[in-house]
Enzyme design. Structure first.
Site, PDB file in Angstrom:
ATOM      1  NE  ARG A   1      -3.836  -2.344   2.027  1.00  0.00           N
ATOM      2  CZ  ARG A   1      -3.790  -3.381   2.871  1.00  0.00           C
ATOM      3  NH1 ARG A   1      -2.982  -3.323   3.895  1.00  0.00           N
ATOM      4  NH2 ARG A   1      -4.548  -4.427   2.685  1.00  0.00           N
ATOM      5  CB  VAL A   2       4.315   2.059   0.820  1.00  0.00           C
ATOM      6  CG1 VAL A   2       5.323   3.149   0.543  1.00  0.00           C
ATOM      7  CG2 VAL A   2       3.926   2.059   2.287  1.00  0.00           C
TER       8      VAL A   2
END
Length: 519
Positions: free
Chosen positions: A379-380
């Site tokens: 999710r980064v």
């Protein structure tokens, strides 16, 4: 006579036993590592208590000599307190005196722990003598707030092509490694530690490996591997093996992150691996049932989500005002038959910033690491990638997903059109490039060059089974014939136009001189 009896009655009514000090109590019940204590009126939650009053020693001395047995208060009830025993369960008996230490559970931290194997209480268990740590950190503490953090934007290179290209991890991120037993979860974590050796010493993260419920032989083998590869000089191992009491398996991850926080607060980066949190959850379930807490789903206590969330929330990248240090967490969860929808896996998936899903079918087919590109996510994302990796890896995930669909379709189709066959051939070569041997992490510049060659058609005529040989010889050729390309990419962290031209010329020359590798 009547006067004497009346006087005796009055004395009995007025008699009161000498009050016991608030910091001492008596053990009234012992069983399965849990004790019930009466009289500890001043006890607080998570306070460390000491059993056996023999020898007035300081807390640090008592832990070092292991002469006393310690416990932690976990239940405060109306008439008594319940605590878990940390250490030799058989040494605690009914009637024994329990003494408050006045301190919450804490462990020694500091640079002196580098290269050592310690218990969850910070005691050395590697036979290399005592650890001269000058500071202690509480095992439980509140995580840093949002205003004390900054966004994750510095990559933490694992040395694994499939991860650094498709599921990048940033310093300060929490990335879950999930999969069935024997699918290579620990291998990914250890390769990540080994890869930090290639980082400059001033930017190299301190690596902490927490072994929870693992076989002692496995942990000893991993420590030996780290020593042989020169990685123990920047690593710490916290070991609560399969034979350790449930209480030590429960606190081991908290002990690991307490050590990591010391380095983070010095402005350094730390990497912590929890192997694995499934076993911590089982240990906590055991303790909770013994503490008479009500069971919930799958007999886990109601606060099992809070157990993992308060642990993993302590991973962070601190703001510049706080020193800019970071803790990157790689928790490991073991699934049963690939069931990611079970209770503990879904809990930890919802807490972390992405997951690396290892699939048994891929592992059995010989794909190592057996990463399922469809279910794995970061999710980064590209915020934690260098420009060089971002440039070459843009289309990989989409191409692999399309290849997996076509591969399934190919089993039922006899005749394939040219375009479909081309996509399948390209996908097979890409899968071959992403395969990697255990214990052989690659620097990111070598990864970028390998993937660049794959996505730009340099492998189009190479037989799939010869792709690893092609890759090895290509990197050796670049070192010899274009020695400034790989260091240039490493220095600039991107493939600039001049570097790209040099790379293209070198790859063309390599293809011309190594036609024997092409079918």
């Amino acid at each position: 006579m009547n006067t004497f009896i009346e006087q005796f009655k009055k004395e009995i009514e007025n008699f009161s036993p000498m009050p016991m000090p608030k910091n001492t109590g008596t053990v009234v019940k012992v069983g399965d590592g849990v004790v019930e204590i009466e009289g500890l009126a001043g006890a607080v939650m998570s306070e460390m208590i000491r059993f056996d009053t023999a020898g007035k020693k300081s807390l640090e001395k008592a832990i070092e000599t292991s002469g006393d047995v310690f416990g932690v208060v976990l239940n405060l009830e109306e008439e008594s307190e319940r605590a878990i025993i940390l250490g030799d369960i058989g040494a605690v008996s009914e009637g024994m005196t329990a003494i408050s230490t006045g301190e919450v559970l804490s462990i020694p931290v500091g640079e002196a722990m580098l290269g050592r194997v310690v218990s969850p209480l910070g005691a050395p268990i590697d036979g290399l003598g005592p650890i001269a740590a000058k500071k202690r950190n509480p095992i439980e503490r509140e995580a840093y707030g949002v205003m004390d953090r900054q966004s994750v934007n510095v990559p933490l290179h694992t040395g694994i092509k499939a991860i650094d290209s498709m599921i990048p991890i940033g310093r300060g991120q929490r990335e879950l490694i999930i999969g069935d037993r024997y699918t290579g979860k620990t291998t990914i974590a250890i390769d990540t530690i080994l890869n930090q050796k290639s980082e400059p010493a001033d930017k190299r993260p301190i690596c902490i490996y927490v072994s929870i419920g693992q076989k002692e032989s496995k942990t000893a083998r991993l420590v030996q591997q780290l020593r042989e590869r020169g990685a123990m000089e920047y690593s710490i191992v916290v070991d609560a093996g399969a034979s350790a009491p449930a209480a030590l398996q429960y606190i081991a991850p908290f002990a690991g992150v307490a050590i990591a926080e010391y380095f983070m607060e010095q402005g350094k980066d730390a990497l912590i691996i929890y192997d694995d949190l499934s076993k911590q959850a089982v240990a906590y379930r055991q303790l909770s049932l013994l503490l008479r807490r009500p069971p919930g789903r799958e007999a886990y206590p109601g606060d099992i989500f809070y157990l993992h969330s308060r642990l993993l929330e302590r991973a962070a990248k601190l703001s510049k005002e706080k020193g800019g240090g970071s803790i990157t967490a790689l928790p490991i969860i073991e699934t049963q038959e690939g069931d990611v929808s079970a209770y503990i896996p879904t809990n930890v998936i919802s807490i972390t910033d992405g997951q690396i899903f290892l699939e048994t079918d891929l592992f059995n087919k010989g794909t190592r690491p057996a990463i399922n590109a469809g279910l794995s996510v970061s999710r980064v994302g590209s915020s934690a990638q260098t420009k060089a990796m971002k440039k070459v890896s843009g289309k990989i995930k989409l191409e692999l997903a399309q290849f997996r669909e076509l591969e399934a379709f190919m089993q039922f189709a006899q005749d394939l059109d040219t375009e479909t066959k081309k996509r399948i051939d390209g996908g097979q070569r890409l899968m071959a490039v992403l395969k990697q041997r255990n214990g052989a992490p690659m620097p990111f510049e070598s990864q970028a060059v390998s993937i660049y060659a794959a996505v730009n058609g340099y492998l189009a005529k190479v037989a799939v089974e010869r792709v690893p040989e092609f890759e090895d010889k290509m990197l050796t050729f670049l070192d010899a014939e274009a020695p400034d390309v790989l260091p240039g990419i490493r220095e600039a962290k991107e493939i600039t136009a001049p570097l790209e031209q040099k790379l293209k010329d070198a790859l063309a020359k390599f293809a011309e001189t190594h036609k024997n590798l092409q079918s």
